[in-house]
Design a protein around this motif. Structure first.
Motif, PDB file in Angstrom:
ATOM      1  N   THR A  73      41.873  48.610  45.520  1.00  0.00           N
ATOM      2  CA  THR A  73      43.040  48.171  44.745  1.00  0.00           C
ATOM      3  C   THR A  73      43.356  46.729  45.087  1.00  0.00           C
ATOM      4  OG1 THR A  73      44.584  48.946  46.436  1.00  0.00           O
ATOM      5  CG2 THR A  73      44.052  50.485  44.639  1.00  0.00           C
ATOM      6  N   GLU A  74      44.188  46.152  44.276  1.00  0.00           N
ATOM      7  CA  GLU A  74      44.605  44.759  44.445  1.00  0.00           C
ATOM      8  C   GLU A  74      46.111  44.706  44.256  1.00  0.00           C
ATOM      9  OE1 GLU A  74      42.172  41.132  42.847  1.00  0.00           O
ATOM     10  OE2 GLU A  74      43.632  41.722  41.302  1.00  0.00           O
ATOM     11  N   SER A  75      46.850  43.938  45.095  1.00  0.00           N
ATOM     12  CA  SER A  75      48.315  43.914  45.047  1.00  0.00           C
ATOM     13  C   SER A  75      48.819  42.527  44.666  1.00  0.00           C
ATOM     14  CB  SER A  75      48.890  44.329  46.410  1.00  0.00           C
ATOM     15  OG  SER A  75      50.299  44.366  46.342  1.00  0.00           O
ATOM     16  N   TRP A  76      49.834  42.491  43.758  1.00  0.00           N
ATOM     17  CA  TRP A  76      50.446  41.248  43.298  1.00  0.00           C
ATOM     18  C   TRP A  76      51.961  41.341  43.470  1.00  0.00           C
ATOM     19  CZ3 TRP A  76      47.556  37.127  41.469  1.00  0.00           C
ATOM     20  CH2 TRP A  76      46.195  37.383  41.224  1.00  0.00           C
ATOM     21  N   THR A  77      52.613  40.227  43.890  1.00  0.00           N
ATOM     22  CA  THR A  77      54.065  40.185  44.124  1.00  0.00           C
ATOM     23  C   THR A  77      54.717  39.214  43.142  1.00  0.00           C
ATOM     24  OG1 THR A  77      53.754  40.664  46.466  1.00  0.00           O
ATOM     25  CG2 THR A  77      55.882  39.734  45.818  1.00  0.00           C
ATOM     26  N   CYS A  78      55.901  39.639  42.581  1.00  0.00           N
ATOM     27  CA  CYS A  78      56.662  38.788  41.647  1.00  0.00           C
ATOM     28  C   CYS A  78      57.435  37.748  42.445  1.00  0.00           C
ATOM     29  CB  CYS A  78      57.626  39.637  40.821  1.00  0.00           C
ATOM     30  SG  CYS A  78      58.610  38.695  39.628  1.00  0.00           S
ATOM     31  N   THR A  79      57.213  36.476  42.162  1.00  0.00           N
ATOM     32  CA  THR A  79      57.911  35.380  42.844  1.00  0.00           C
ATOM     33  C   THR A  79      58.592  34.494  41.810  1.00  0.00           C
ATOM     34  OG1 THR A  79      55.955  33.956  42.788  1.00  0.00           O
ATOM     35  CG2 THR A  79      56.214  35.390  44.714  1.00  0.00           C
ATOM     36  N   GLY A  80      59.497  33.634  42.286  1.00  0.00           N
ATOM     37  CA  GLY A  80      60.226  32.745  41.375  1.00  0.00           C
ATOM     38  C   GLY A  80      60.542  31.433  42.013  1.00  0.00           C
ATOM     39  N   SER A  81      61.055  30.494  41.225  1.00  0.00           N
ATOM     40  CA  SER A  81      61.469  29.182  41.716  1.00  0.00           C
ATOM     41  C   SER A  81      62.976  29.052  41.595  1.00  0.00           C
ATOM     42  CB  SER A  81      60.773  28.076  40.928  1.00  0.00           C
ATOM     43  OG  SER A  81      61.141  28.146  39.562  1.00  0.00           O
ATOM     44  N   ARG A  82      63.545  27.981  42.180  1.00  0.00           N
ATOM     45  CA  ARG A  82      64.994  27.843  42.227  1.00  0.00           C
ATOM     46  C   ARG A  82      65.612  27.596  40.848  1.00  0.00           C
ATOM     47  NH1 ARG A  82      68.674  27.467  45.931  1.00  0.00           N
ATOM     48  NH2 ARG A  82      67.067  27.681  47.540  1.00  0.00           N
ATOM     49  N   ASP A  83      64.896  26.992  39.970  1.00  0.00           N
ATOM     50  CA  ASP A  83      65.464  26.650  38.667  1.00  0.00           C
ATOM     51  C   ASP A  83      64.752  27.327  37.507  1.00  0.00           C
ATOM     52  OD1 ASP A  83      63.105  25.369  38.915  1.00  0.00           O
ATOM     53  OD2 ASP A  83      63.841  23.369  38.340  1.00  0.00           O
ATOM     54  N   ASN A  84      64.055  28.421  37.794  1.00  0.00           N
ATOM     55  CA  ASN A  84      63.309  29.096  36.722  1.00  0.00           C
ATOM     56  C   ASN A  84      63.549  30.592  36.808  1.00  0.00           C
ATOM     57  OD1 ASN A  84      61.617  29.793  34.697  1.00  0.00           O
ATOM     58  ND2 ASN A  84      59.768  28.926  35.587  1.00  0.00           N
ATOM     59  N   PHE A  85      63.999  31.171  35.719  1.00  0.00           N
ATOM     60  CA  PHE A  85      64.267  32.612  35.669  1.00  0.00           C
ATOM     61  C   PHE A  85      62.974  33.412  35.500  1.00  0.00           C
ATOM     62  CE2 PHE A  85      65.218  36.459  33.191  1.00  0.00           C
ATOM     63  CZ  PHE A  85      66.110  37.086  34.046  1.00  0.00           C
ATOM     64  N   ASP A  86      61.996  32.849  34.805  1.00  0.00           N
ATOM     65  CA  ASP A  86      60.739  33.557  34.571  1.00  0.00           C
ATOM     66  C   ASP A  86      59.904  33.577  35.860  1.00  0.00           C
ATOM     67  OD1 ASP A  86      61.329  33.978  31.916  1.00  0.00           O
ATOM     68  OD2 ASP A  86      60.488  32.036  31.307  1.00  0.00           O
ATOM     69  N   GLY A  87      59.541  34.789  36.325  1.00  0.00           N
ATOM     70  CA  GLY A  87      58.781  34.941  37.554  1.00  0.00           C
ATOM     71  C   GLY A  87      57.291  34.697  37.337  1.00  0.00           C
ATOM     72  N   THR A  88      56.570  34.522  38.458  1.00  0.00           N
ATOM     73  CA  THR A  88      55.113  34.380  38.430  1.00  0.00           C
ATOM     74  C   THR A  88      54.502  35.369  39.413  1.00  0.00           C
ATOM     75  OG1 THR A  88      55.211  32.651  40.117  1.00  0.00           O
ATOM     76  CG2 THR A  88      55.244  31.936  37.808  1.00  0.00           C
ATOM     77  N   TRP A  89      53.217  35.728  39.180  1.00  0.00           N
ATOM     78  CA  TRP A  89      52.531  36.702  40.044  1.00  0.00           C
ATOM     79  C   TRP A  89      51.754  35.960  41.141  1.00  0.00           C
ATOM     80  CZ3 TRP A  89      54.005  41.489  39.629  1.00  0.00           C
ATOM     81  CH2 TRP A  89      54.453  41.985  38.403  1.00  0.00           C
ATOM     82  N   GLU A  90      51.946  36.468  42.366  1.00  0.00           N
ATOM     83  CA  GLU A  90      51.252  35.895  43.531  1.00  0.00           C
ATOM     84  C   GLU A  90      50.451  36.996  44.223  1.00  0.00           C
ATOM     85  OE1 GLU A  90      52.746  34.260  47.742  1.00  0.00           O
ATOM     86  OE2 GLU A  90      53.401  33.041  46.029  1.00  0.00           O
ATOM     87  N   LEU A  91      49.133  36.757  44.420  1.00  0.00           N
ATOM     88  CA  LEU A  91      48.264  37.757  45.042  1.00  0.00           C
ATOM     89  C   LEU A  91      48.699  37.978  46.492  1.00  0.00           C
ATOM     90  CD1 LEU A  91      45.735  39.555  44.714  1.00  0.00           C
ATOM     91  CD2 LEU A  91      44.370  37.605  45.531  1.00  0.00           C
ATOM     92  N   SER A  92      48.971  39.222  46.840  1.00  0.00           N
ATOM     93  CA  SER A  92      49.434  39.563  48.191  1.00  0.00           C
ATOM     94  C   SER A  92      48.454  40.465  48.932  1.00  0.00           C
ATOM     95  CB  SER A  92      50.820  40.218  48.107  1.00  0.00           C
ATOM     96  OG  SER A  92      50.794  41.340  47.250  1.00  0.00           O
ATOM     97  N   SER A  93      47.189  40.556  48.443  1.00  0.00           N
ATOM     98  CA  SER A  93      46.152  41.353  49.116  1.00  0.00           C
ATOM     99  C   SER A  93      44.806  40.685  48.876  1.00  0.00           C
ATOM    100  CB  SER A  93      46.146  42.786  48.584  1.00  0.00           C
ATOM    101  OG  SER A  93      45.687  42.812  47.242  1.00  0.00           O
ATOM    102  N   ASN A  94      43.762  41.302  49.395  1.00  0.00           N
ATOM    103  CA  ASN A  94      42.428  40.808  49.109  1.00  0.00           C
ATOM    104  C   ASN A  94      42.101  41.012  47.641  1.00  0.00           C
ATOM    105  OD1 ASN A  94      41.959  40.069  51.791  1.00  0.00           O
ATOM    106  ND2 ASN A  94      41.260  42.155  52.318  1.00  0.00           N
ATOM    107  N   ALA A  95      41.356  40.104  47.068  1.00  0.00           N
ATOM    108  CA  ALA A  95      40.949  40.216  45.675  1.00  0.00           C
ATOM    109  C   ALA A  95      40.008  41.408  45.494  1.00  0.00           C
ATOM    110  CB  ALA A  95      40.284  38.927  45.221  1.00  0.00           C
ATOM    111  N   LEU A  96      40.140  42.019  44.329  1.00  0.00           N
ATOM    112  CA  LEU A  96      39.326  43.193  44.001  1.00  0.00           C
ATOM    113  C   LEU A  96      38.222  42.780  43.043  1.00  0.00           C
ATOM    114  CD1 LEU A  96      38.868  46.290  44.120  1.00  0.00           C
ATOM    115  CD2 LEU A  96      40.477  46.484  42.194  1.00  0.00           C
TER     116      LEU A  96
END
Length: 750
Positions: A73-96
């Motif tokens: 499996t592969e895990s991704w975490t939702c992250t954001g910036s200080r002035d942006n409401f739309d989140g981005t995906w950040e890989l939080s595990s080894n790539a699959l």
């Protein structure tokens, strides 16, 4: 990982909380069996927690696995910036790495699960369609149960007896299946799928390595709340519960806005009004209610005050202290309710106040801004009719409503067929066939001589009034309808010499008198349908005897001009309403003229009423040819010249008739009834009644003769009254006059 599926509470935060929407399509290299938004393909699938949801908030994670069954499996975490409401995906595990597809493989997608089961889809790459075809197998187990390919094919370890199945491979298209199992919300299950060749396990492949995780959710409909309405009449929506299980989806998006109704929270109340068409009798007031008004109880009110007054909403509602006012129900919204304010106001400027009570709860509010109305002075209007034509001219009878001492009345006579003159041409015309007179205040019916030489033919008379004798506020008389009359050739007098008796010769001389013959209306564009009378100057012979030696009894005089005429039924079962047309010292003037009563027994003498109308017209009394009578009251009224009959259903059996003059054809002859038992000739009394025939025989008759006459008359009256009552109109019937007077006319010779 917590998917958004419950109320998130208040959001006090120094910056917006990021939100990653639709992870099953936005995660890198991830898609579903039915949708892929990545141009390089979607070899990965989201786990059950991140499949078929609106999204996750910042800090939440989603796992993906290989669609071809490759392990891991592969895990991704939702992250954001200080002035942006739309989140981005950040890989939080080894790539699959999913690698290349095997020859035979099935892609599987699992939908949102509820306590009743879930729907899932599959498509088979390189399916075995050669006979015997391959199969696809599936089974749902509890979490932690190890499964082999053979277990999947046999359907071992199902969580419920019916939680497995199989189907024959038919193509490589996407197919949907339903797994109906009783599941426990919140528990983790594993869904396993395998495919083979020949349907007997040959080269069977587990396409869901480790099983697809399935977590049933409670059924929750999407829910949210609107904020209070601000001063700009805007509300905002916040989702407090995202849908889960088989719950209904969200129809309104988070942070969506809408306009709220006036009067809600801080939003001011709506409503507007305006005033139109000021006249001496009042004006029109139009009110547009607030759109939130209760059309089953809301009210609006108006009141007129002198300029500078400041009534309260309650005073406007109760019309306290105003010059005039009224109230109306709010029956609809979205449009203007136009009402006529009938106010007898002097010419001046006034304040017009409007208040509304949208809910009908007795709490009115004043509608702003305040409007004013300026009432103009009443303008004069003229009415005329022409009569008594001769070779030297004719007469004009006229009256003026709202006369002005500085204004004039103008007239102009032209042959029928002449171009319609303008008001200026009538006013500036040179005598003798036109003229003007100063208006009198008040202005009663006035008759003038129009010294305009006539030749036999038809003529029309135009009239005009103004306010300054120079054309200001000018208007045509009779609402712009010219009055038409006919002047016929004069009959030459004839002289006749009678034969003499043994000792005396008597000579007879014939003179002439005019009679009324017809009526016509000329419409110069005003659209009136009123039919005023027309006078024909044809001369009827009047014989007067002169004697040489032996006295000769003079021949009886004919009836006064117009006293005898014909009539016909116009509107059975209807009458002309009697409306006041004057005010002040002329308040006694109405648009109908009351004539002598014609009651006979339990009915009315139509013929006698017609005679009274003819008599009135012969004396220029103001009657038009339209009249009504009938019923037990015996009332006889004619419509005044220049006015239109305001028809209404009669409650007492009256009918509207039209007097037909000698030039018209009517089958109902309107004669006066002769006086009964007169021993002397009555002669002409001046009331227009015909004189009885002269007595030529002995005045002394036997008693039996008079008794016979009296009994015959009484019997005739009784039979006539009974027949008349049987034919009286019934109330609330469309055809209330059942006797065809046109075909059952009668005459009584005087």
């Amino acid at each position: 990982m917590d998917a958004v599926g419950a109320a998130t509470g208040s959001r006090p935060s120094p910056r917006p909380t990021a939100f990653c929407s639709y992870p099953m399509w936005t995660l890198p290299e991830t898609g579903t069996d039915t949708r892929c938004d990545h141009p390089d393909g979607c070899p990965k699938r989201p786990d059950a927690n991140c499949n078929d949801i609106y999204g996750v908030t910042e800090g939440d994670s989603c796992d993906v696995y290989c669609a071809n069954g490759a392990p891991g499996t592969e895990s991704w975490t939702c992250t954001g910036s200080r002035d942006n409401f739309d989140g981005t995906w950040e890989l939080s595990s080894n790539a699959l790495e999913c690698g290349e597809d095997v020859d035979l493989f099935a892609s599987v997608g699992v939908g949102s699960a509820s306590a009743r089961g879930f729907s899932w889809t599959y498509d088979i790459r390189n399916p075995d369609l050669i006979d015997p075809p391959g199969k696809i197998y599936w089974v749902l187990t509890n979490d932690g149960v190890p499964m082999t390919v053979n277990d999947i094919m046999i359907g071992n370890n199902p969580t419920q007896p019916n939680c497995f199945g199989q189907a024959v491979q038919v193509d490589s298209e996407i197919h949907e299946q339903r797994m109906d199992c009783s599941l426990t919300p919140g528990e983790l299950y594993r869904f396993w799928v395998a495919v083979d060749y020949d349907g007997d396990g040959t080269e069977a492949v587990d396409t869901t390595s480790g099983g697809v995780p399935v977590i049933p959710q409670e059924d929750h409909d999407c829910d949210g709340i609107w904020s209070s309405c601000d001063a700009n009449c805007i509300q905002f929506y916040s989702i407090t519960q995202y849908p889960s299980g088989d719950g209904a989806g969200c129809e309104i998006g988070d942070e969506e806005e809408r306009t709220c109704a006036p009067g809600t929270d801080l939003c001011p109340l709506g409503g507007a009004y305006d005033v139109y068409n000021p006249t001496p009798d009042g004006f029109d007031v139009g009110f547009t209610p607030d759109e939130s008004s209760n059309t089953a109880g809301g009210m609006w009110y108006y009141m007129v005050t002198p300029v500078g007054a400041s009534p309260t909403p309650e005073e406007i509602m109760n019309q306290s202290g105003g010059l005039c006012g009224s109230s109306y129900p709010i029956t609809s919204v979205g449009g203007e309710d136009l009402q006529t304010a009938t106010c007898g106001l002097s010419p001046d400027t006034y304040d017009v106040w409007v208040a509304q009570d949208p809910q009908g709860n007795g709490n009115p509010t004043i509608v702003e801004p305040l409007k004013q109305v300026t009432i103009p002075a009443a303008l004069p209007t003229g009415n005329l009719f022409a009569h008594t034509p001769s070779e030297t001219g004719h007469k004009i009878s006229y009256d003026i409503d709202n006369p002005v001492a500085t204004g004039k009345f103008y007239w102009m006579t032209v042959p029928l067929g002449s171009p319609n003159p303008t008001a200026a041409e009538i006013r500036d015309c040179s005598p003798p066939c036109c003229g003007s007179f100063q208006q009198a205040v008040p202005s009663p019916m006035t008759t003038i001589d129009a010294a305009c030489s006539l030749t036999p033919g038809e003529y029309v008379v135009y009239g005009e009034v103004d306010t300054d004798g120079n054309g200001a506020d000018a208007s045509l008389a009779n609402s712009g309808v010219a009055f038409q009359f006919t002047y016929a050739a004069t009959t030459s007098p004839a002289t006749t010499t009678t034969t003499t008796t043994t000792t005396t010769a008597a000579s007879t001389t014939t003179t002439a008198a005019p009679v009324v013959v017809s009526s016509t209306t000329v419409d110069n564009g005003a659209g009136s349908n009123t039919a005023p009378p027309v006078v024909d100057s044809t001369l009827a012979p009047v014989t007067t005897a002169t004697t040489t030696a032996i006295p000769v009894t003079p021949a009886p005089q004919p009836n006064p001009t117009g006293a005898i005429g014909n009539y016909r039924v116009i509107y059975p079962g209807q009458e002309c309403e009697n409306d006041q047309i004057g005010d002040g010292i002329t308040a006694h003037i109405h648009d109908t003229i009351l004539l002598p009563n014609v009651r006979i027994g339990f009915g009315s003498d139509v013929a006698r009423c017609a005679g009274y109308v003819a008599e009135n017209r012969a004396q220029n009394g103001g009657c038009s040819t339209l009249f009504h009578t009938g019923g037990i009251t015996g009332a006889c009224r004619c419509v005044r010249l220049g006015y239109v009959c305001d028809r209404d259903e009669s409650e007492v059996g009256r009918t509207i008739f039209k007097l037909c003059l000698s030039a018209e054809t009517c089958s109902m002859v309107a004669y006066y009834w002769p006086d009964l038992a007169l021993s002397e000739t009555r002669g002409d009394t001046g009331d227009g009644l015909p004189a009885p025939p002269a007595q030529t025989g002995s005045k002394t008759l036997g008693l039996s003769y008079y008794l016979f006459i009296v009994l015959a008359v009484l019997s005739g009256i009784f039979v006539g009254v009974c027949g008349y009552l049987s034919l009286q109109p019934k109330r609330q019937m469309n055809s209330a006059y059942h006797i065809s007077l046109d075909t059952n006319a009668f005459e009584r010779t005087i």
